[in-house]
Structure formats: structure tokens, C-alpha cells
Design a protein around this motif. Structure first.
Motif, short mmCIF file in Angstrom:
data_model
loop_
_atom_site.label_atom_id
_atom_site.label_comp_id
_atom_site.label_asym_id
_atom_site.label_seq_id
_atom_site.Cartn_x
_atom_site.Cartn_y
_atom_site.Cartn_z
N ASN A 78 -1.47 -47.27 109.35
CA ASN A 78 -0.92 -45.94 109.58
C ASN A 78 -1.93 -45.10 110.34
N ASN A 79 -1.60 -44.72 111.57
CA ASN A 79 -2.46 -43.92 112.43
C ASN A 79 -3.82 -44.57 112.68
N PRO A 80 -3.85 -45.78 113.23
CA PRO A 80 -5.12 -46.47 113.49
C PRO A 80 -6.01 -45.74 114.48
N GLY A 81 -5.38 -44.98 115.40
CA GLY A 81 -6.17 -44.29 116.41
C GLY A 81 -7.16 -43.31 115.82
N ALA A 131 -17.44 -49.17 117.23
CA ALA A 131 -16.11 -49.79 117.17
C ALA A 131 -16.22 -51.30 117.27
N PRO A 132 -15.25 -52.03 116.75
CA PRO A 132 -15.27 -53.50 116.87
C PRO A 132 -15.29 -53.94 118.33
N ASP A 133 -15.82 -55.15 118.55
CA ASP A 133 -15.84 -55.71 119.91
C ASP A 133 -14.43 -55.96 120.41
N PHE A 134 -13.58 -56.48 119.54
CA PHE A 134 -12.21 -56.82 119.91
C PHE A 134 -11.27 -55.96 119.09
N ILE A 135 -10.54 -55.07 119.76
CA ILE A 135 -9.63 -54.13 119.11
C ILE A 135 -8.20 -54.60 119.37
N GLN A 136 -7.36 -54.52 118.34
CA GLN A 136 -5.96 -54.91 118.48
C GLN A 136 -5.09 -53.81 117.91
N ASP A 137 -4.44 -53.05 118.80
CA ASP A 137 -3.61 -51.93 118.36
C ASP A 137 -2.35 -51.88 119.22
N TYR A 138 -1.20 -51.84 118.57
CA TYR A 138 0.08 -51.83 119.28
C TYR A 138 0.36 -50.50 119.98
N ASP A 139 -0.34 -49.44 119.61
CA ASP A 139 -0.03 -48.12 120.15
C ASP A 139 -0.52 -47.99 121.58
N TRP A 196 1.06 -62.27 104.58
CA TRP A 196 0.38 -61.06 105.05
C TRP A 196 -0.60 -61.35 106.19
N ASN A 197 -0.62 -62.58 106.72
CA ASN A 197 -1.70 -62.96 107.64
C ASN A 197 -1.36 -62.81 109.12
N GLY A 198 -0.20 -62.26 109.43
CA GLY A 198 0.24 -62.21 110.82
C GLY A 198 -0.68 -61.43 111.74
N ASP A 199 -1.42 -60.45 111.21
CA ASP A 199 -2.27 -59.62 112.07
C ASP A 199 -3.52 -60.35 112.57
N TYR A 200 -3.77 -61.55 112.07
CA TYR A 200 -4.89 -62.33 112.60
C TYR A 200 -4.50 -63.09 113.87
N SER A 201 -3.21 -63.09 114.22
CA SER A 201 -2.78 -63.86 115.39
C SER A 201 -1.90 -63.01 116.32
N LEU A 202 -2.25 -61.74 116.46
CA LEU A 202 -1.45 -60.85 117.31
C LEU A 202 -1.45 -61.28 118.77
N THR A 238 0.75 -56.37 124.31
CA THR A 238 -0.65 -56.60 124.69
C THR A 238 -1.56 -55.66 123.90
N PRO A 239 -1.68 -55.89 122.60
CA PRO A 239 -2.48 -54.98 121.78
C PRO A 239 -3.98 -55.21 121.89
N GLY A 240 -4.42 -56.35 122.47
CA GLY A 240 -5.83 -56.72 122.45
C GLY A 240 -6.62 -56.15 123.61
N VAL A 241 -7.70 -55.44 123.30
CA VAL A 241 -8.61 -54.91 124.31
C VAL A 241 -10.05 -55.17 123.86
N ILE A 242 -10.96 -55.28 124.83
CA ILE A 242 -12.37 -55.49 124.52
C ILE A 242 -13.12 -54.17 124.72
N ASN A 243 -13.84 -53.79 123.70
CA ASN A 243 -14.68 -52.59 123.73
C ASN A 243 -15.64 -52.67 124.91
N ALA A 244 -15.71 -51.61 125.70
CA ALA A 244 -16.61 -51.60 126.86
C ALA A 244 -18.07 -51.80 126.46
#
Length: 538
Positions: free
Chosen positions: A89-92, A104-112, A403-409, A342-348
Motif C-alpha cells: 500500500n503506497n510503496p512510493g 534504496a535497494p539496488d533492484f526496485i520492483q513497483d507496478y506504479d 504468497w510468493n508471486g512477488d519474487y518473480s515479477l 515492467t515494474p523492475g528498475v535498477i537504482n542509479a
């Protein structure tokens, strides 16, 4: 004068009118052994990976940081991954703080997409073209196999910033009706919004459950889905502006029509007037599963559990998905999933982006895809005659892997997973309940996956606006409160609400946003990912 209870109601209505735009100490855990595609080596990289925290991990399965699946990933993958849970809820909110602080994490995965666009504009993301070209095997192949992924992940500077998974279009939201109530009252499935109003009124006033009490409602506006389904019925885009006669326009006409329709429902008592206090939709859900609401909307992920609860309380009740009724703006489907995300982005600021690419590749290897989607063969499933996984124990699977689906987005489909329908695999067709649920799935797909009745809007995902324009949009976040007031206050008309909302928009500089959308559309027509891309067949 606005009464005190009316004031309280108005303040809680914004979410209803917001436009819309998926183990420490665990028993039975597999032994730590190098059975995966990438046995550990001495030169393993170390990365941090975001994972959504949905609060679904059973206590005896561990946590989102450490459980049977995080350990399987680390035991079998090419890098050591530390998992960083972020509230779904409100990951941003949390991610923005972490990015600003450099933690922030190296690999971010957010659908927003709005969040990802903001990070792109703030130069907080790393371009991926060269990294993928030089260091990827599996994901590079997926970009070739599913070109929509590159189209979705590329920003307006022409560079690729986002990675994700191709997803065949499928149902997401479902609009259900109590078919047994329709039959009892000798009514037809409503085909227009006027017919929807008439049937909802009958569901409220004509005792459809036959208990002699006035205790049913035609619909609910409680929670996000039941309130927001009107955006889809009346054609408000899920993302961005509307395309009308070759121009991008803000959906003023649709917002006004929605407010007028909701006002009728509220003023005539067709919906529960306490809906504003039901922000999370729990009361609406409780009323629905107890057989007191005639039309109900929910995400597919919640349909099975909700259907089971409903049938337990109302064994003779009949739920059927129906098309959204036609409004003056046309007829549309509810929200769908696909054709990719395409929720996956790499932290600059990631120190080892090559290891992140290796991790993404690992998530796109066949053994990883099967394991994270199906579980461990022999423990969670056995292959049936068609080489699809047949669950060994549905209850065990729900506890250990539900509950494990978010590990394979960002894991893409392979032939085996495309041929095996995961939604069908969840159903026990040997039971009457399972057969009824299968019918709901089949009917919803037949109705909604139809390009002749598409989702509303033009853009599939909102384009990345400049920060100054985003600030304008954010500054008018209370705009929909004006329409909300018109629903509940007899002396405040929808016409007055529309005038106040448009005045707020104009004073904030909304005309600049309108102009930007038109310029963007005219300059990028050939590469915009549109709603109709959902319906392209692979």
C-alpha cells in the motif's frame, strides 16, 4: 449549512472518486543444495532486491526477508540477494525516502508507473541498454521474443530503463450480479446504465432475498473497486487523458456523468449511505458475502476466496459475471491484466548493476520460472498427462507458496507455463463449488477479453510528465472532492461541483497539462503503448 455528519462524509470520499487509471524455521523446507541453474561460486555478487510486503507470509513460513523461497533463490542463483520488504500500500512513500537518502535497494520492483516516471525524471534510474547487451542472455532473448517489453520499458529519451514480464491479456476486475435475484424478480441483465439503475433500485426495494425485511442494497460504493467501477462504465481512462476527435482532453464530461449517477443512487437510498466510512471495502465485502448486495466488483485475485465465503453463507446464491452496461460514452470492459508489466528498475546508485542483470537473467531461466510459479516437483505438484502441474495438496500449496508471486515479477512465461493455465490449476473441478467457480472464470474471459468492447482510454500506462506538471496534478488532488460533495449534499448540485473543479484545475495551471498531453500524443503516436495493444496475439 452542511451538517456535521455530512462534513465528515465529504472528507472521506476522495478515494471513491479517484480515477482509475496482481523462512526462519519453516517446516519441510528443501535442503540447501546446488540443484539450480547457477551453482554458487566464489565470485558471487551481492545485491539488494525490493519485494512487496503484502502481509501474507504465515508466521511459521518466515518473513518476506527470509523464507523458503528467498533461500531457494540464494542457494540456486548466481548472486547473494538481500530482500527489502516495502509495503504494497503506497510503496512510493517509503521508496522515495530511501532513494533520497541513498539507501534504496539496488533492484526496485513497483507496478506504479507514476512512481517510476518520477524516478526517471529525477535521474534516479539507470539506463539498461548496454548492460543487457553486454551481460544478459535470458532477458535479452525475452526482449526479442516479446517486443512489447522494450516498448513498455523505454522512456522518451529512447533508452530502456524498465524490465518486466510479458503477460497474456487476462481478466483482472470482475463485475458480478446476483443472478438468482434477477430470476426471482423477473428482471433481465442490465445492458445500459439506465437499466443498471432500475435493477439496482429493485434489488434495494423489492425484497430479492425474500426475508420480508428491507435489508438489501442494489450496489455499494464502499472500497476502491465498487466505487471506481463507474470510471470504467462511463469511460474514464485508467491512465492519462482521453482521446476525443484526435485531441487529448481531460475527462470532465465523464466525471460529471458519474457524479450524477452516484447522486441518484445515494439520494434514493439504493446504496448504503455509510459507504464513505468503508474506505477499505471490508463492510461492502461483508455485506456481499452475507447475501445483501446485488452488484459487486472485485479483483480476480480475491474472487475465489470471496466466492467460497459467499457460497458458505448463501448456498443457493448464484453469481454471474456480466458486461459493464453501456453509457452515453460507449461500452467498455473492466480492468484487464497484460500485455506486460515492467515494474523492475535498477537504482542509479547501484554499485554492482552487472549482478542485478545476472539476477534478472536467473529469474528468466526455465527451472527458476517453474519453481517460483509451481513449487517443488513432488512436494507441491506432480505433472499430469498434459505435462501441467497437478497440485499435491491445495491447502499446503496455499500456505507454502500462495504468497510468493512477488519474487518473480520479472519472470517471463515459457512454453510450459503458457500451456498451463495457473487460474485453472487453483480449482478443484471434482467439487460442485469448483465447477461453479470454473464457470465464473470462463464467462468472465469470454465477456471481457474482447477488443470490440475494450478498456476505456488511449494510453495503457500514463506517460512520464515533467516534474513541474506532476506538481500541478498533485496540487489539485482534492478536485474530486467537489464531485463527492455533490453526491451527498442535496443543496450542492453536480453542475456547481463541475464548475468548482474546473476552476481549481485552471487556476493551478491544468491547461499546461492538457497542452503537454496533446504535444506528447502528436510527437509519439507511433510508439505509444495503447489500450489496444492488450488484444494483440503473440
Amino acid at each position: 449549512m452542511i451538517k456535521r455528519n455530512q462534513k465528515m462524509m465529504v472528507l472521506t470520499l476522495t478515494s471513491v472518486f479517484a480515477a482509475g487509471v496482481v523462512l526462519a524455521g519453516c517446516s519441510g523446507q528443501q535442503e540447501k543444495k546446488e540443484t539450480g541453474n547457477n551453482p554458487p561460486t566464489a565470485d558471487r555478487g551481492h545485491i539488494s532486491v525490493m519485494v512487496y510486503d503484502r502481509g501474507r507470509v504465515p508466521a511459521d513460513e518466515g518473513t518476506y526477508e527470509k523464507n523458503r523461497w528467498t533461500e531457494w533463490i540464494n542457494n540456486n542463483g548466481p548472486v547473494d540477494a538481500t530482500f527489502v520488504p516495502i509495503p504494497r500500500n503506497n510503496p512510493g512513500e517509503k521508496l522515495n525516502v530511501l532513494l533520497a537518502s541513498g539507501s534504496a535497494p539496488d533492484f526496485i520492483q513497483d507496478y506504479d508507473a507514476i512512481n517510476r516516471n518520477a524516478w526517471y525524471n529525477a535521474k534516479q534510474l539507470m539506463p539498461l541498454d548496454d548492460l543487457i547487451e553486454q551481460h544478459s542472455v535470458e532477458y535479452k532473448a525475452m526482449l526479442e521474443k516479446y517486443p512489447i517489453l522494450r516498448k513498455l520499458g523505454t522512456h522518451d529519451d529512447g533508452k530502456l530503463y524498465e524490465v518486466g514480464a510479458y503477460v497474456p491479456a487476462d481478466i483482472n476486475w470482475v463485475f458480478l450480479v446476483r443472478m438468482d435475484w434477477l430470476k426471482k424478480l423477473n428482471l433481465e441483465v442490465p445492458k445500459t446504465t439506465e437499466e443498471l439503475y432500475a435493477v439496482a433500485k429493485a434489488f434495494t426495494e423489492d425484497d430479492p432475498d425474500g426475508n420480508g425485511q428491507k435489508d438489501t442494497f442494489g450496489m455499494s460504493l464502499g472500497g476502491g473497486f465498487n466505487g471506481n467501477i463507474f470510471n470504467w462504465i462511463f469511460g474514464i481512462p485508467g491512465a492519462g487523458h482521453s482521446l476525443e476527435d484526435g485531441k487529448m482532453v481531460y475527462p470532465w464530461k465523464q466525471k460529471t456523468a458519474i457524479a450524477e449517477f452516484k447522486r441518484r443512487l445515494y439520494q434514493e437510498g439504493i446504496i448504503d449511505k455509510d459507504f464513505a466510512a468503508d474506505g477499505n471495502g471490508e463492510k461492502a465485502k461483508r455485506d456481499f458475502v452475507n447475501g445483501k448486495i446485488g452488484f459487486y466488483t472485485m479483483q480476480w485475485a480475491d474472487v475465489k476466496s470471496t466466492f467460497e465465503a459467499f457460497k458458505k453463507n448463501v448456498p443457493d446464491g448464484e453469481l454471474v459475471p456480466i458486461m459493464l452496461p453501456r453509457s452515453e460514452f460507449g461500452q467498455f470492459s473492466p480492468a484487464l491484466s497484460g500485455p506486460g508489466a515492467t515494474p523492475g528498475v535498477i537504482n542509479a546508485n547501484a554499485k554492482d548493476p552487472v549482478s542485478v542483470i545476472k539476477y534478472i537473467d536467473f529469474l528468466n531461466q526455465e527451472n527458476t520460472i517453474k519453481t517460483l510459479k509451481w513449487g517443488i516437483e513432488g512436494e507441491h505438484y506432480k505433472l499430469d498427462a498434459s505435462s501441467c502441474p497437478a497440485p499435491v495438496d491445495l491447502e499446503k500449496n496455499s500456505k507454502e507458496k500462495g504468497w510468493n508471486g512477488d519474487y518473480s515479477l520479472v519472470s517471463n512465461p515459457i512454453e510450459a507455463t503458457l500451456n498451463c493455465d495457473p487460474r485453472v490449476m487453483e480449482i478443484d473441478k471434482t467439487t460442485t463449488l469448483g465447477q461453479e467457480f470454473t464457470k465464473i472464470l470462463e464467462t468472465a474471459r469470454e465477456l471481457y477479453l474482447n477488443p470490440e468492447v475494450p478498456m476505456p482510454g488511449y494510453f495503457l500506462n500514463a506517460p512520464a510528465m515533467p516534474n513541474d506538471l506532476n506538481m500541478i496534478v498533485q496540487s489539485v488532488s482534492k478536485l474530486d472532492d467537489e464531485y463527492a460533495k455533490a453526491v451527498v449534499l442535496k443543496d450542492y448540485s453536480v453542475e456547481k461541483a463541475a464548475e468548482a473543479a474546473q476552476d481549481m484545475w485552471n487556476k493551478a495551471g491544468g491547461g499546461k497539462v492538457d497542452e503537454w498531453y496533446n504535444d506528447y500524443y502528436n510527437a509519439n503516436k507511433d510508439k505509444i503503448v495503447t489500450v489496444m495493444d492488450l488484444y494483440e496475439k503473440k
